[in-house]
Write a protein that holds these residues in place. Sequence first.
Motif, PDB file in Angstrom:
ATOM      1  N   GLN A 107      48.923  56.656   4.315  1.00  0.00           N
ATOM      2  CA  GLN A 107      49.841  55.532   4.192  1.00  0.00           C
ATOM      3  C   GLN A 107      49.168  54.211   4.523  1.00  0.00           C
ATOM      4  O   GLN A 107      49.576  53.174   4.010  1.00  0.00           O
ATOM      5  N   ILE A 108      48.177  54.260   5.369  1.00  0.00           N
ATOM      6  CA  ILE A 108      47.442  53.051   5.737  1.00  0.00           C
ATOM      7  C   ILE A 108      45.967  53.367   5.654  1.00  0.00           C
ATOM      8  O   ILE A 108      45.511  54.360   6.209  1.00  0.00           O
ATOM      9  N   TRP A 109      45.224  52.535   4.936  1.00  0.00           N
ATOM     10  CA  TRP A 109      43.795  52.748   4.787  1.00  0.00           C
ATOM     11  C   TRP A 109      43.082  51.484   5.188  1.00  0.00           C
ATOM     12  O   TRP A 109      43.564  50.379   4.985  1.00  0.00           O
ATOM     13  N   GLU A 110      41.901  51.676   5.768  1.00  0.00           N
ATOM     14  CA  GLU A 110      41.101  50.517   6.104  1.00  0.00           C
ATOM     15  C   GLU A 110      39.894  50.465   5.188  1.00  0.00           C
ATOM     16  O   GLU A 110      39.489  51.454   4.629  1.00  0.00           O
ATOM     17  N   GLY A 111      39.295  49.308   5.083  1.00  0.00           N
ATOM     18  CA  GLY A 111      38.147  49.132   4.222  1.00  0.00           C
ATOM     19  C   GLY A 111      38.371  47.959   3.297  1.00  0.00           C
ATOM     20  O   GLY A 111      39.186  47.082   3.549  1.00  0.00           O
ATOM     21  N   LYS A 112      37.674  47.946   2.173  1.00  0.00           N
ATOM     22  CA  LYS A 112      37.763  46.830   1.248  1.00  0.00           C
ATOM     23  C   LYS A 112      39.120  46.815   0.564  1.00  0.00           C
ATOM     24  O   LYS A 112      39.600  47.834   0.072  1.00  0.00           O
ATOM     25  N   ILE A 113      39.740  45.675   0.505  1.00  0.00           N
ATOM     26  CA  ILE A 113      41.046  45.518  -0.138  1.00  0.00           C
ATOM     27  C   ILE A 113      40.850  44.762  -1.436  1.00  0.00           C
ATOM     28  O   ILE A 113      40.376  43.627  -1.444  1.00  0.00           O
ATOM     29  N   TRP A 114      41.187  45.394  -2.559  1.00  0.00           N
ATOM     30  CA  TRP A 114      41.102  44.741  -3.845  1.00  0.00           C
ATOM     31  C   TRP A 114      42.496  44.276  -4.231  1.00  0.00           C
ATOM     32  O   TRP A 114      43.471  44.540  -3.564  1.00  0.00           O
ATOM     33  N   ASN A 115      42.589  43.593  -5.381  1.00  0.00           N
ATOM     34  CA  ASN A 115      43.930  43.294  -5.864  1.00  0.00           C
ATOM     35  C   ASN A 115      44.526  44.587  -6.420  1.00  0.00           C
ATOM     36  O   ASN A 115      43.824  45.560  -6.675  1.00  0.00           O
ATOM     37  N   SER A 116      45.822  44.614  -6.595  1.00  0.00           N
ATOM     38  CA  SER A 116      46.521  45.859  -6.915  1.00  0.00           C
ATOM     39  C   SER A 116      46.104  46.431  -8.270  1.00  0.00           C
ATOM     40  O   SER A 116      46.128  47.653  -8.469  1.00  0.00           O
ATOM     41  N   TYR A 117      45.703  45.569  -9.204  1.00  0.00           N
ATOM     42  CA  TYR A 117      45.265  46.052 -10.520  1.00  0.00           C
ATOM     43  C   TYR A 117      43.962  46.839 -10.389  1.00  0.00           C
ATOM     44  O   TYR A 117      43.843  47.955 -10.898  1.00  0.00           O
ATOM     45  N   GLU A 118      42.982  46.272  -9.687  1.00  0.00           N
ATOM     46  CA  GLU A 118      41.709  46.962  -9.476  1.00  0.00           C
ATOM     47  C   GLU A 118      41.915  48.234  -8.670  1.00  0.00           C
ATOM     48  O   GLU A 118      41.279  49.267  -8.923  1.00  0.00           O
ATOM     49  N   ASP A 119      42.817  48.167  -7.682  1.00  0.00           N
ATOM     50  CA  ASP A 119      43.089  49.318  -6.837  1.00  0.00           C
ATOM     51  C   ASP A 119      43.634  50.483  -7.656  1.00  0.00           C
ATOM     52  O   ASP A 119      43.221  51.631  -7.485  1.00  0.00           O
ATOM     53  N   ALA A 120      44.558  50.187  -8.567  1.00  0.00           N
ATOM     54  CA  ALA A 120      45.161  51.232  -9.397  1.00  0.00           C
ATOM     55  C   ALA A 120      44.109  51.912 -10.267  1.00  0.00           C
ATOM     56  O   ALA A 120      44.059  53.141 -10.367  1.00  0.00           O
ATOM     57  N   TRP A 121      43.254  51.133 -10.900  1.00  0.00           N
ATOM     58  CA  TRP A 121      42.235  51.700 -11.772  1.00  0.00           C
ATOM     59  C   TRP A 121      41.174  52.459 -10.982  1.00  0.00           C
ATOM     60  O   TRP A 121      40.634  53.459 -11.453  1.00  0.00           O
ATOM     61  N   PHE A 122      40.872  51.998  -9.778  1.00  0.00           N
ATOM     62  CA  PHE A 122      39.899  52.712  -8.943  1.00  0.00           C
ATOM     63  C   PHE A 122      40.390  54.123  -8.643  1.00  0.00           C
ATOM     64  O   PHE A 122      39.657  55.107  -8.818  1.00  0.00           O
ATOM     65  N   TRP A 123      41.645  54.248  -8.173  1.00  0.00           N
ATOM     66  CA  TRP A 123      42.157  55.566  -7.817  1.00  0.00           C
ATOM     67  C   TRP A 123      42.401  56.430  -9.051  1.00  0.00           C
ATOM     68  O   TRP A 123      42.296  57.662  -8.987  1.00  0.00           O
ATOM     69  N   MET A 124      42.704  55.793 -10.167  1.00  0.00           N
ATOM     70  CA  MET A 124      42.850  56.558 -11.407  1.00  0.00           C
ATOM     71  C   MET A 124      41.518  57.206 -11.789  1.00  0.00           C
ATOM     72  O   MET A 124      41.450  58.410 -12.088  1.00  0.00           O
ATOM     73  N   LEU A 125      40.431  56.429 -11.758  1.00  0.00           N
ATOM     74  CA  LEU A 125      39.111  56.961 -12.098  1.00  0.00           C
ATOM     75  C   LEU A 125      38.670  58.015 -11.081  1.00  0.00           C
ATOM     76  O   LEU A 125      38.085  59.034 -11.448  1.00  0.00           O
ATOM     77  N   LYS A 126      38.965  57.767  -9.802  1.00  0.00           N
ATOM     78  CA  LYS A 126      38.576  58.739  -8.774  1.00  0.00           C
ATOM     79  C   LYS A 126      39.309  60.059  -8.964  1.00  0.00           C
ATOM     80  O   LYS A 126      38.731  61.132  -8.748  1.00  0.00           O
TER      81      LYS A 126
END
Length: 300
Positions: A107-126
């Motif tokens: 529910q809570i993660w630390e580290g680099k915070i991207w904008n929500s668009y980049e975040d969505a695509w990152f987790w999709m690719l992962k």
Amino acid sequence: MEVSSSAYYAWLKKPGELISAQMLRLYRRAKALFKASRNSLGSRELAKALRKEGFEITRYRAIKLMERLKLVVTQRIAYKVTTKRKHSDAVADNLLNMNFNPVGPNQIWEGKIWNSYEDAWFWMLKSEIAKAQGHDHSQLSSIWRLVSSSQSDEYVGEAYYLYLLHQKFTLEIKASLFSDALETFAQIEQRPNNEKTVSVLEKYATRVRQVLKNRDFIVVQGEIGSNGDWWHSLSRNRFMFSDIEGTLNTVEVRCDNKREKYTVAQDTEWKIPKRWGRCKIMVVGDTQANFNLVEIRQGA
């Protein structure tokens, strides 16, 4: 040495300069103060600083001192903003919102915070990489992070978002996370253009409900992660731990209306009152400790 002979012999005849201990101390403190200021102290401020330390020095003498010690002030360039943010761009969601006590895993993660668009695509690719490698746990975790973010359906498209929910439902059943799987199915039922997906998955959701109703014991394999804990959403209000390999310290029960912490004991049954509401548990122990969580049917 690139000096004339006359200059060299004049230097030889010149008597050596004696520096007193007090003067040597003044030189050392002047250099130290100047360095501490990152070469920003002028003669006026240097004289003030030295007087505070007990030296008798005027500004004129401070000027001569700086010349002797070759202390040259370096003017620092003030930071100037040269770019402006485009306010129409998406800003990363404030997921933390001053809540430093999450009630569940991921529910809570630390580290680099991207904008929500980049975040969505990152987790999709992962999630796709984890799927190709056959890592079910990593794939499920990536999908969970993606679908739990607002607007992610807009970024990846409705059809792909529905596909992700389908994958999440399947992986949760595979991991015996039946309560989570039914919640995911409820999300699928609320999505637009869901008829085909619902028709395929409805029979599996029915089987999950039958398992929860009829099977005496549901066994979920657990392993303490690198952060020292393991989370699970309970499908039943009775549970116990078995086949513990390693050290488990505590289990914290976090419900809608109650929160309690207990010491883990193998083959000891916990029964949660229904008035506590929906519950999650957090098991704390040594990293890579393995165990089985056994959820027990009422009346078994």
